[in-house]
Motif scaffolding. Structure first.
Motif, mmCIF file in Angstrom:
data_model
loop_
_atom_site.group_PDB
_atom_site.id
_atom_site.type_symbol
_atom_site.label_atom_id
_atom_site.label_comp_id
_atom_site.label_asym_id
_atom_site.label_seq_id
_atom_site.Cartn_x
_atom_site.Cartn_y
_atom_site.Cartn_z
ATOM 1 N N GLU A 1 0.814 -1.223 0.000
ATOM 2 C CA GLU A 1 0.000 0.000 0.000
ATOM 3 C C GLU A 1 0.848 1.274 0.000
ATOM 4 O O GLU A 1 0.527 2.239 -0.680
ATOM 5 C CB GLU A 1 -0.939 0.012 1.209
ATOM 6 N N SER A 2 1.933 1.275 0.739
ATOM 7 C CA SER A 2 2.738 2.485 0.865
ATOM 8 C C SER A 2 3.715 2.692 -0.290
ATOM 9 O O SER A 2 4.412 3.695 -0.347
ATOM 10 C CB SER A 2 3.514 2.456 2.182
ATOM 11 N N VAL A 3 3.732 1.761 -1.233
ATOM 12 C CA VAL A 3 4.660 1.830 -2.354
ATOM 13 C C VAL A 3 4.019 2.598 -3.512
ATOM 14 O O VAL A 3 2.854 2.383 -3.838
ATOM 15 C CB VAL A 3 5.048 0.405 -2.825
ATOM 16 N N SER A 4 4.780 3.480 -4.131
ATOM 17 C CA SER A 4 4.301 4.212 -5.298
ATOM 18 C C SER A 4 4.417 3.335 -6.537
ATOM 19 O O SER A 4 5.523 2.978 -6.945
ATOM 20 C CB SER A 4 5.122 5.492 -5.485
ATOM 21 N N ILE A 5 3.283 3.000 -7.119
ATOM 22 C CA ILE A 5 3.309 2.158 -8.316
ATOM 23 C C ILE A 5 3.949 2.908 -9.480
ATOM 24 O O ILE A 5 4.659 2.312 -10.297
ATOM 25 C CB ILE A 5 1.903 1.635 -8.677
ATOM 26 N N LEU A 6 3.729 4.210 -9.563
ATOM 27 C CA LEU A 6 4.322 4.995 -10.645
ATOM 28 C C LEU A 6 5.845 4.930 -10.594
ATOM 29 O O LEU A 6 6.507 4.778 -11.625
ATOM 30 C CB LEU A 6 3.846 6.445 -10.589
ATOM 31 N N THR A 7 6.404 5.005 -9.403
ATOM 32 C CA THR A 7 7.846 4.905 -9.244
ATOM 33 C C THR A 7 8.357 3.578 -9.782
ATOM 34 O O THR A 7 9.350 3.532 -10.517
ATOM 35 C CB THR A 7 8.246 5.048 -7.766
ATOM 36 N N TYR A 8 7.684 2.495 -9.461
ATOM 37 C CA TYR A 8 8.148 1.184 -9.901
ATOM 38 C C TYR A 8 7.876 0.924 -11.380
ATOM 39 O O TYR A 8 8.615 0.188 -12.026
ATOM 40 C CB TYR A 8 7.604 0.074 -9.001
ATOM 41 N N ILE A 9 6.853 1.541 -11.931
ATOM 42 C CA ILE A 9 6.636 1.427 -13.372
ATOM 43 C C ILE A 9 7.757 2.147 -14.118
ATOM 44 O O ILE A 9 8.350 1.601 -15.058
ATOM 45 C CB ILE A 9 5.253 1.977 -13.768
#
Length: 82
Positions: free
Chosen positions: A28-36
């Motif tokens: 939940e606390s992870v930015s999906i945009l960052t990992y994409i």
């Protein structure tokens, strides 16, 4: 040699988060945009490594990409289940 060291550092940076997400099944606390964006970058570095036949770019980025896909998978799974 410095390329392999750089790849190792990038790889090691992701391990604590991947372990935490796998253990807790919580991204939940992870930015999906960052990992994409990070995953797209890894794909570019893999392509670069293939073009220049340089394993230091290929292997570390393949493993980092795999870690990124794990994070993205759990993030999308969480978004889907609400």
């Amino acid at each position: 040699m410095i390329g392999y060291l750089a790849s190792l550092c990038v790889l090691l940076a992701d391990i604590p988060l991947v372990i935490k997400v796998l253990k807790t099944k919580d991204a939940e606390s992870v930015s999906i945009l960052t990992y994409i964006i990070k995953s797209l970058s890894m794909i570019c570095w893999i392509i670069y490594g293939l073009q220049h036949e340089d394993g230091s770019y290929i292997y570390g980025n393949l493993i980092s990409l795999m870690f990124g896909m794990i994070i993205i998978f759990y993030k999308l799974k969480q978004v889907k289940t609400g």
